[in-house]
Design an enzyme around this catalytic site. Structure first.
Site, PDB file in Angstrom:
ATOM      1  N   HIS A  21      -1.728   2.283   6.785  1.00  0.00           N
ATOM      2  CA  HIS A  21      -2.238   1.847   7.488  1.00  0.00           C
ATOM      3  C   HIS A  21      -1.964   3.390   8.706  1.00  0.00           C
ATOM      4  CE1 HIS A  21      -3.317  -2.731   7.414  1.00  0.00           C
ATOM      5  NE2 HIS A  21      -1.559  -2.453   6.632  1.00  0.00           N
ATOM      6  N   ASP A 154      -8.551   4.627  -0.349  1.00  0.00           N
ATOM      7  CA  ASP A 154      -9.245   3.969  -1.568  1.00  0.00           C
ATOM      8  C   ASP A 154      -9.793   4.150  -2.229  1.00  0.00           C
ATOM      9  OD1 ASP A 154      -6.840   1.861   0.234  1.00  0.00           O
ATOM     10  OD2 ASP A 154      -8.992   0.261  -0.156  1.00  0.00           O
TER      11      ASP A 154
END
Ligand code: GLA
Length: 359
Positions: A21, A154
């Site tokens: 995060h 990602d």
């Protein structure tokens, strides 16, 4: 007639070692690409027809007319939409999706699928995209078409992974550097069987809170700030962004520990990261907490949830010599504690980013 070329795209998943995060706050992350992968066997054809072995489905669409339909096909359509917005106009293909990457387990199956498509089109239609550009296109597909406002971690890990290495990425500047992972450790991914879909989790809410806090402080990136800068923020923003700043710091220290082969120190930072993520960011769940604490009791150097959280998978870093018995022990304990959950675990090896074999 000459046989048309057939391409095989091998697109890894990703496991984030630490730096959770932080990627939508211009922060630091340390993911790796995995040997668990999506495989797309394809050849150019019109329109686009894709079958999924796992879902036993075959679907088609016209690349000149892409609209989201709320199914997995949106990840493929989104790649066309993103490429078109960037001025590219690749033709279609007929392809089959197979592979070893579990879906929805926090291993970035969506980024993996997107990059298999973008890399295939890049190769088959000679688009000339660099790996960074492919990552950006795949992220656009996810943000603008699928509608999940994920960060860049990602797609970057899947596009740029390196054999035997994690990638240290500054998501603010997009600078990255490979960090070797010692050969005598194994990384276990333990899927808790708790399903979570990013679009339905508090992910967007966390992201908004952190972005609002950064705006209030007139900061482009969390790496520009120190804890003292957060004093003026309302309590929830201070807690969430406070976590992000601490996590950036842990990433820096974890990289140094890994590079020095200090695995106890590295593992300790993973555990701190998990607890802070559970506490100040409230992104864990009882199953993930149990896996992490039990993994450490069973002799892991460290463990933490990986990916967005609220379910999905945890990782544990273990010495190679005890990896098999560790995984069995963890499984047995988890099954006793959460018999209703369909858990699974995998060993993952740090691997190269997406590649296309031209047959
Ligand atoms: C998801 C997102 C990533 C990142 C992580 C949390 O995996 O896709 O961009 O924000 O959550 O670190």
């Amino acid at each position: 007639m000459a046989k048309r070329p057939t391409y095989t795209a091998i697109s890894p998943g990703r496991v984030n070692l630490i730096g959770e995060h932080t990627d939508y706050a211009g922060g630091l992350v340390l993911p790796m690409a995995t040997d668990l992968h999506t495989r797309l066997d394809a050849e150019p054809a019109e329109p686009v027809t894709v079958s999924s072995a796992a879902l036993d489905e075959r679907r088609s669409f016209d690349p000149a007319d892409v609209e989201p339909d709320g199914t997995w096909l949106d990840y493929v359509k989104g790649c066309y939409a993103a490429l078109q917005r960037e001025g590219y106009d690749p033709g279609g293909f007929v392809g089959e999706l197979t592979g070893t990457l579990p879906v929805g387990a926090g291993l970035s199956s969506s980024a993996s699928l997107e990059l298999s498509v973008v890399a295939l089109l890049n190769e088959a239609y000679g688009l000339g995209l660099s790996r960074e550009q492919m990552a950006r296109v795949a992220r656009r597909a996810e943000n603008e078409f699928v509608g999940v406002s994920c960060g860049i971690m990602d797609q970057f890990a899947v596009a740029l992974g390196r054999d035997g290495h994690a990638l240290s990425i500054d998501t603010g500047t997009r600078e990255y550097e490979p960090v070797p992972i010692p050969e005598d450790v194994r990384i276990v991914v333990f899927d808790t069987g708790v399903e979570r879909r990013l679009a339905e989790s508090p992910y967007e809410q966390r992201r908004e809170t952190v972005e609002t806090a950064l705006d209030a402080l007139d900061a482009d990136s969390s790496t520009e700030l120190s804890q003292a800068d957060l004093d003026e923020l309302p309590p929830v923003q201070r807690r969430r962004l406070g976590y992000v700043l601490a996590e950036n710091d842990r990433v820096r220290r974890a990289e140094r520990a890994l590079a020095a082969g200090e695995l106890d120190r590295f593992g300790g930072l993973l555990l701190d990261a998990h607890r802070d993520l559970a506490d100040r960011y409230e992104a864990s769940c009882p199953e993930l907490d149990y896996v992490v604490e039990t993994a450490v009791e069973h002799g892991a150097y460290g463990a933490r949830l990986t990916g967005a959280g609220w379910g999905g998978a945890a990782i544990a870093v273990v010495d190679e010599s005890r990896a098999e018995s560790f995984a069995h022990g963890l499984h047995d304990a988890y099954r006793d504690r959460f018999p209703e959950r369909d858990a699974s675990s995998h060993f993952v090896t740090p691997s190269a980013g997406v590649r296309v074999l031209d047959r």
